[in-house]
Design a protein around this motif. Structure first.
Motif, PDB file in Angstrom:
ATOM      1  N   GLY A   1       1.176   3.270  -3.530  1.00  0.00           N
ATOM      2  CA  GLY A   1       0.363   4.467  -3.405  1.00  0.00           C
ATOM      3  C   GLY A   1      -1.121   4.227  -3.597  1.00  0.00           C
ATOM      4  N   ARG A   2      -1.564   3.006  -3.334  1.00  0.00           N
ATOM      5  CA  ARG A   2      -2.979   2.668  -3.435  1.00  0.00           C
ATOM      6  C   ARG A   2      -3.267   1.548  -2.453  1.00  0.00           C
ATOM      7  NH1 ARG A   2      -4.397  -0.770  -8.814  1.00  0.00           N
ATOM      8  NH2 ARG A   2      -6.289  -0.999  -7.565  1.00  0.00           N
TER       9      ARG A   2
ATOM     10  N   ARG B   1       4.205  -2.733  -9.819  1.00  0.00           N
ATOM     11  CA  ARG B   1       4.398  -1.395 -10.418  1.00  0.00           C
ATOM     12  C   ARG B   1       4.521  -1.504 -11.927  1.00  0.00           C
ATOM     13  NH1 ARG B   1       7.724   0.056  -5.872  1.00  0.00           N
ATOM     14  NH2 ARG B   1       9.542  -0.696  -7.032  1.00  0.00           N
TER      15      ARG B   1
ATOM     16  N   THR C   1       0.839  -1.201   0.000  1.00  0.00           N
ATOM     17  CA  THR C   1       0.000   0.000   0.000  1.00  0.00           C
ATOM     18  C   THR C   1       0.872   1.249   0.000  1.00  0.00           C
ATOM     19  OG1 THR C   1      -1.838  -1.096   1.140  1.00  0.00           O
ATOM     20  CG2 THR C   1      -1.704   1.303   1.330  1.00  0.00           C
ATOM     21  N   HIS C   2       1.942   1.225   0.785  1.00  0.00           N
ATOM     22  CA  HIS C   2       2.865   2.365   0.839  1.00  0.00           C
ATOM     23  C   HIS C   2       3.643   2.508  -0.469  1.00  0.00           C
ATOM     24  CE1 HIS C   2       6.769   4.278   1.817  1.00  0.00           C
ATOM     25  NE2 HIS C   2       6.008   5.076   2.558  1.00  0.00           N
ATOM     26  N   ASP C   3       4.143   1.381  -0.991  1.00  0.00           N
ATOM     27  CA  ASP C   3       4.984   1.429  -2.187  1.00  0.00           C
ATOM     28  C   ASP C   3       4.211   1.780  -3.454  1.00  0.00           C
ATOM     29  OD1 ASP C   3       7.133   0.778  -0.633  1.00  0.00           O
ATOM     30  OD2 ASP C   3       7.255  -1.319  -1.259  1.00  0.00           O
TER      31      ASP C   3
END
Length: 379
Positions: free
Chosen positions: A114-115, A370, A110-112
């Motif tokens: 951004g969702r 990503r 979630t942090h990496d």
């Protein structure tokens, strides 16, 4: 001839008539008791049979059923299109539920990314590739719609020189749903349709599921060396934290593990129905647009050395070829951890799971997801 006194004749006749009357009464009572017992048995068996039919999995495959119930209460199990987070599932054996802290992985992703990400560890004891292929199809049929799936590959279950396949120790016919027998056979997995799928299962369900019932409610009477109905208690994300162990405890567990998997080591040749099942799982996901990755969890140096050559050297090329075929990344994490963080050669301690999960997210999952997101934006 001397006459018998009237009172005596009456007594004689009375005694002669009373004996058969009492015997007849006892016989009628016995017959009634047998009839009642038969009816009660049939009713109980039929009731169990109806319960099995109305709740598939609760009796036949409790390992799947219990994990599925936990997933129902998790955000990753919510239907697609309901505003849920990105849903990531891990499918595997006990190696995965000891190794992947799905809650920690979700927070890091979630942090990496951004969702919001919701991750669930849907691993069950003794689940080899055939079990995983069946469980994946069940999950999809039950309405689970993951965005991405990480599929564990347990190299020991790839041992094609073992017949019947080593996975048959856990995946017994009684665990299969109607229709899954033919699929398992198509994958090359030897299995028969259990009697529980027919009328016998409806009227003799207690007998057909006797082993599962014993393990579920009276485990000390179970005759099987491997549990088929329950695993250790997991957290809400499906993860099992193994306590850190002393060196002598790890040594004892390694000896037991080597004996447990003894059939897999000699003449090791990866392939067979396990490879066909991996291909089926990957193909199932590709057909519905679900992203997939393959993962081999950490193993100690001693455990890796138990696989006989030249088969051991064929593991990575074989899985790389499969990964290329389905455009799925292959994460070979066998050498990622020091031996003291591995409890018995292939199950991680709690500390080992923390270290492994952090690296798995950082070095594999985050870059993979990503890249997938970037590819989707380009389209």
């Amino acid at each position: 001839m001397k006459a018998v006194p009237p009172n005596t004749r009456f007594a004689f006749r009375s005694c002669g008539a009373a004996a058969p009357t009492a015997r007849g009464h006892r016989e009628r009572s016995s017959a009634t008791a047998l009839a009642i017992g038969f009816v009660v048995t049939v009713v109980v068996q039929f009731g169990i049979g109806q319960a099995v039919r109305s709740a598939p999995g609760a009796f036949s495959d409790p390992l799947y059923h219990d994990k599925r119930e936990r997933l129902r209460a998790h955000p990753a199990g919510a239907p697609a299109g309901t505003g849920r987070p990105f849903a990531l599932l891990f499918l595997g054996s006990s190696r995965t539920y000891d190794a992947v802290n799905a809650g920690a992985a979700a927070a890091a992703l979630t942090h990496d990314l951004g969702r919001p990400v919701a991750a669930f560890d849907f691993a069950t004891s003794g689940a080899g590739p055939v079990t995983l292929a069946l469980h994946l199809r069940r999950l999809l049929a039950d309405g689970v719609a993951p965005d991405a799936v990480v599929i564990e590959v347990h190299p020991a279950f790839l041992a094609s020189q073992v017949w019947p396949p080593f996975e048959t120790c856990w995946l017994r016919p009684i665990r299969l749903r109607p229709g899954e027998t033919s699929l398992a056979r198509d994958l090359g997995f030897p299995t028969d349709a259990p009697g529980a799928h027919g009328l016998r299962g409806l009227f003799l369900a207690g007998y057909e599921y006797r082993t599962h019932l014993l393990e579920r409610y009276c485990p000390e009477l179970s005759p099987l060396p491997y549990r088929l109905t329950s695993g250790p208690e997991t957290d809400r994300h499906g993860f099992v934290r193994v306590p850190n162990l002393l060196p002598r405890q790890r040594e004892r567990l390694r000896a037991w593990t080597r004996e447990q998997y003894a059939p897999c080591w000699t003449g090791y040749i990866p392939g067979g129905c396990a490879l066909a099942a991996l291909r089926d799982a990957l193909g199932t996901c590709r057909a519905i647009g679900v992203r997939t990755a393959l993962l081999v969890t950490p193993e100690s140096a001693e455990f890796r050395g138990w696989y006989a050559e030249p088969g051991r050297a064929r593991i990575v090329p074989l899985l790389n070829e499969l990964a290329r075929e389905f455009e799925a990344p292959f994460v070979d994490a066998r050498e990622w951890l020091p031996d003291d963080l591995i409890a018995d050669g292939h199950h991680l301690t709690g500390t080992g799971a923390d270290v492994f999960t952090e690296r798995l997210v950082r070095d594999a999952l985050a870059p993979w997801l990503r890249a997938q997101e970037g590819a989707n934006h380009e389209r």
